[in-house]
Write an enzyme that holds these catalytic residues in place. Structure first.
Site, PDB file in Angstrom:
ATOM      1  N   GLY A 133       0.500  -1.337   0.009  1.00 51.63           N
ATOM      2  CA  GLY A 133      -0.069   0.053   0.213  1.00 51.63           C
ATOM      3  C   GLY A 133       0.891   1.271   0.139  1.00 51.63           C
ATOM      4  N   GLY A 243       0.378  14.344  -9.174  1.00 49.65           N
ATOM      5  CA  GLY A 243      -0.401  15.322  -9.792  1.00 49.65           C
ATOM      6  C   GLY A 243      -2.042  14.748  -9.040  1.00 49.65           C
ATOM      7  N   GLU A 379      -4.832   8.147  -2.766  1.00 52.27           N
ATOM      8  CA  GLU A 379      -3.187   9.472  -2.990  1.00 52.27           C
ATOM      9  C   GLU A 379      -2.060   8.872  -2.030  1.00 52.27           C
ATOM     10  OE1 GLU A 379      -3.522  10.723  -6.527  1.00 52.27           O
ATOM     11  OE2 GLU A 379      -4.424   9.530  -6.460  1.00 52.27           O
TER      12      GLU A 379
HETATM   13  C1  LIG Z   1     -11.819   3.898  -1.746  1.00 52.32           C
HETATM   14  C2  LIG Z   1     -10.720   3.405  -2.141  1.00 52.32           C
HETATM   15  C3  LIG Z   1     -10.342   3.773  -3.710  1.00 52.32           C
HETATM   16  C4  LIG Z   1      -8.626   3.575  -3.868  1.00 52.32           C
HETATM   17  N1  LIG Z   1      -8.302   3.153  -4.944  1.00 52.32           N
HETATM   18  C5  LIG Z   1      -6.852   3.116  -5.334  1.00 52.32           C
HETATM   19  C6  LIG Z   1      -6.210   2.999  -6.902  1.00 52.32           C
HETATM   20  O1  LIG Z   1      -7.337   3.799  -7.477  1.00 52.32           O
HETATM   21  N2  LIG Z   1      -4.981   2.182  -7.671  1.00 52.32           N
HETATM   22  C7  LIG Z   1      -4.503   2.034  -6.500  1.00 52.32           C
HETATM   23  O2  LIG Z   1      -3.555   1.392  -6.842  1.00 52.32           O
HETATM   24  N3  LIG Z   1      -4.508   1.984  -4.869  1.00 52.32           N
HETATM   25  C8  LIG Z   1      -5.561   2.397  -4.634  1.00 52.32           C
HETATM   26  N4  LIG Z   1      -5.931   2.939  -3.510  1.00 52.32           N
HETATM   27  C9  LIG Z   1      -4.945   2.159  -2.188  1.00 52.32           C
HETATM   28  C10 LIG Z   1      -4.910   3.710  -1.758  1.00 52.32           C
HETATM   29  O3  LIG Z   1      -4.000   4.363  -2.297  1.00 52.32           O
HETATM   30  C11 LIG Z   1      -3.968   2.576  -0.063  1.00 52.32           C
HETATM   31  O4  LIG Z   1      -4.458   2.461   0.346  1.00 52.32           O
HETATM   32  C12 LIG Z   1      -2.750   3.680   0.136  1.00 52.32           C
HETATM   33  O5  LIG Z   1      -1.801   3.942  -0.353  1.00 52.32           O
HETATM   34  C13 LIG Z   1      -3.090   3.551   1.981  1.00 52.32           C
HETATM   35  O6  LIG Z   1      -2.163   2.169   1.748  1.00 52.32           O
HETATM   36  P1  LIG Z   1      -2.570   0.793   3.086  1.00 52.32           P
HETATM   37  O7  LIG Z   1      -4.095   0.957   3.409  1.00 52.32           O
HETATM   38  O8  LIG Z   1      -2.351  -0.404   2.817  1.00 52.32           O
HETATM   39  O9  LIG Z   1      -2.303   0.826   4.072  1.00 52.32           O
HETATM   40  P2  LIG Z   1      -0.808   0.794   5.243  1.00 52.32           P
HETATM   41  O10 LIG Z   1       0.531   0.820   4.057  1.00 52.32           O
HETATM   42  O11 LIG Z   1      -1.080  -0.122   5.436  1.00 52.32           O
HETATM   43  O12 LIG Z   1      -0.338   1.891   5.458  1.00 52.32           O
HETATM   44  C14 LIG Z   1      -1.592   2.181   7.351  1.00 52.32           C
HETATM   45  C15 LIG Z   1      -0.900   3.256   7.865  1.00 52.32           C
HETATM   46  O13 LIG Z   1       0.480   3.332   8.542  1.00 52.32           O
HETATM   47  C16 LIG Z   1       0.655   4.107   8.178  1.00 52.32           C
HETATM   48  N5  LIG Z   1       2.751   4.130   7.460  1.00 52.32           N
HETATM   49  C17 LIG Z   1       2.833   3.010   6.458  1.00 52.32           C
HETATM   50  N6  LIG Z   1       4.095   3.221   6.626  1.00 52.32           N
HETATM   51  C18 LIG Z   1       4.107   3.752   7.314  1.00 52.32           C
HETATM   52  C19 LIG Z   1       6.175   4.521   7.546  1.00 52.32           C
HETATM   53  N7  LIG Z   1       6.757   3.985   6.601  1.00 52.32           N
HETATM   54  N8  LIG Z   1       6.074   5.782   8.047  1.00 52.32           N
HETATM   55  C20 LIG Z   1       5.162   6.113   8.968  1.00 52.32           C
HETATM   56  N9  LIG Z   1       3.432   5.788   8.695  1.00 52.32           N
HETATM   57  C21 LIG Z   1       3.473   4.706   7.637  1.00 52.32           C
HETATM   58  C22 LIG Z   1       0.086   4.847   7.083  1.00 52.32           C
HETATM   59  O14 LIG Z   1       0.087   6.142   7.039  1.00 52.32           O
HETATM   60  C23 LIG Z   1      -1.232   4.528   7.614  1.00 52.32           C
HETATM   61  O15 LIG Z   1      -1.625   5.157   8.650  1.00 52.32           O
HETATM   62  C24 LIG Z   1      -7.397   2.793  -2.693  1.00 52.32           C
HETATM   63  C25 LIG Z   1      -7.742   2.636  -1.506  1.00 52.32           C
HETATM   64  C26 LIG Z   1      -9.185   2.851  -1.368  1.00 52.32           C
HETATM   65  C27 LIG Z   1      -9.630   2.910   0.622  1.00 52.32           C
END
Ligand SMILES: Cc1cc2nc3c(=O)[nH]c(=O)nc-3n(C[C@H](O)[C@H](O)[C@H](O)COP(=O)(O)OP(=O)(O)OC[C@H]3O[C@@H](n4cnc5c(N)ncnc54)[C@H](O)[C@@H]3O)c2cc1C
Length: 405
Positions: A133, A243, A379
């Protein structure tokens, strides 16, 4: 960008047209769509018929010939109607189309961008995976070159438009041990054998936007569908997300503006003018919320304008200095974090002021409370954006920040 932040007459006319169109053609169906969670086929066709699926792209590629500021205007106005639509249009326009425009060759722009920008086809952007993610470089979907094609295996999750898209930009790695240097970007067409969408997410908000899993099983992609260079997919993803951060936050900004308009209307109707001075707490709250919205709006368009210039430079293969790239990333991350948090705060504040009326099912405020919060997650979560900003400030210093680029 000059310090005069006024919109041109053409931009004001564009906003007026967008606003009237959305109010007349899209808003009436929004409750039904949210209740049933039906894919808004008809509404999206109407949006496409106006050219709005390709606002920022040159006319020769099927777009409206406008820029990023007009695209932000569209997103802001869409946010006043329903954040599901900013998500669908944002994934299509700001992520999928923009990837082909900025990094595609002429054949790819001709074949894919044209029908996408005209709204004849729908796009999606597949980066996120179950184990990747925030740390997108950890993705595991593999791309192995065999002859004149690549074979993709793996899965994606939480992909907006994933089940409906005709064209998906997919990120995959030739060698996970190379980290981000192993990642390439591919243009994948719906119906390619071995590519299939999985289940839809049952979400707390933006219920009229589809969010799907994607599966790739020995999925053969012709080598001409490699987007940019092999092993250079990660910079593609990061540039597109820069962007997208600014433009997608225009949606929650619009949502906050509409919420605030509702509150002002409510206060005017419910508090007699002679009693206003007795409601100092309320007046202070209104003042603070209005100030925050105004600051967020300036920030949104300021960053939007500079990102527009940057997009054109990349798309036209002009030299991009490291300093410019880092400044754009920093500003986009700052703007996204600030604007989306202002939006959540404003909507929360408006609900507190109005009270029970906002708790009715599908009231604009209640729905926005669940919908707009997504801006803080996709994003890149806001904490990840804070990492981008904070690390860059420590690395490069703050002087550049005061130059208002
Ligand atoms: C409705 C929806 C639509 C989406 N659409 C798309 C899409 O079209 N295409 C696509 O590719 N993705 C999409 N996403 C995915 C979205 O981009 C990811 O959910 C987002 O990047 C966060 O990843 P994660 O949920 O796995 O969080 P995680 O990476 O598991 O993070 C969980 C928490 O830990 C924190 N964290 C993680 N790593 C660190 C670090 N190194 N230091 C400090 N804090 C950290 C984060 O800030 C967050 O608070 C979508 C998500 C949703 C919910």
């Amino acid at each position: 960008m000059p310090l005069d932040f006024t919109f041109s007459e053409e931009q004001q006319l564009f906003r007026k047209n967008v606003k009237e169109f959305l109010k007349r053609e899209i808003e009436p169906g929004v409750d039904h769509i949210n209740r049933t969670e039906e894919w808004p086929e008809e509404e999206l066709k109407k949006i496409a018929s106006q050219g709005y699926m390709g606002v920022p792209f040159p006319k020769k590629y099927g777009g409206m010939g406008y820029g990023e500021v007009e695209y932000d205007i569209l997103m802001e106005e869409l946010g006043k109607i329903d954040i599901s639509f900013t998500t669908t249009v944002g994934a299509h326009c700001g992520l999928a189309c923009q990837s082909v425009y900025m990094f595609g060759n002429e054949e790819q722009r001709e074949k894919y961008l044209k029908p996408l920008a005209r709204g004849e086809k729908l796009g999606a952007f597949g980066l996120t995976e179950p184990e990747a993610g925030s740390d997108a470089a950890a993705l595991k979907t593999s791309a192995v070159k065999k002859g004149n094609h690549y074979v993709l295996n793996g899965s994606k999750q939480f992909i907006s438009n994933g089940d409906m898209a005709d064209v998906v930009i997919v990120f995959a790695t030739s060698d996970p041990s190379l980290g981000h240097r192993g990642i390439s970007a591919f243009i994948v067409e719906k119906g390619t054998p071995g590519f299939s969408p999985g289940k839809l997410e049952d979400k707390m908000g933006i219920r009229a936007s589809h969010t799907a899993e994607l599966f790739f099983e020995d999925c053969e992609i012709p080598e001409e569908n490699l987007l940019g260079q092999e092993g250079r997919g990660y910079p593609v993803a990061l540039t597109i997300l820069d962007g997208g951060r600014a433009s997608l936050s225009a949606g929650p900004l619009g949502s906050a503006e509409r919420a605030f308009e509702l509150v002002v209307d409510h206060v005017r109707k419910s508090v007699p003018p002679e009693k206003l001075m007795e409601r100092e707490g309320l007046i202070f709250e209104l003042s603070d919320l209005a100030t925050q919205i105004k600051a967020a709006r300036y920030f949104c368009y300021h960053v939007g304008a500079s990102i527009g210039e940057y997009i054109e430079m990349v798309a036209n293969h002009q030299e991009i200095t490291k300093e410019l790239r880092e400044t754009i990333s920093r500003n986009a991350a700052m703007a996204k974090t600030f604007i989306t948090e202002v939006s959540s705060h404003v909507i929360d504040g408006c609900i507190q002021i109005i009270g029970e009326e906002s708790y009715r099912e599908l009231s604009y405020l209640g729905k926005s409370f669940n919908d707009s919060f997504i801006g803080e997650i996709y994003e890149g979560t806001n904490d990840i954006n804070r990492l981008v900003v904070g690390m860059d400030i420590v690395k490069r210093g703050i002087e550049d920040e005061w130059r208002l680029r």
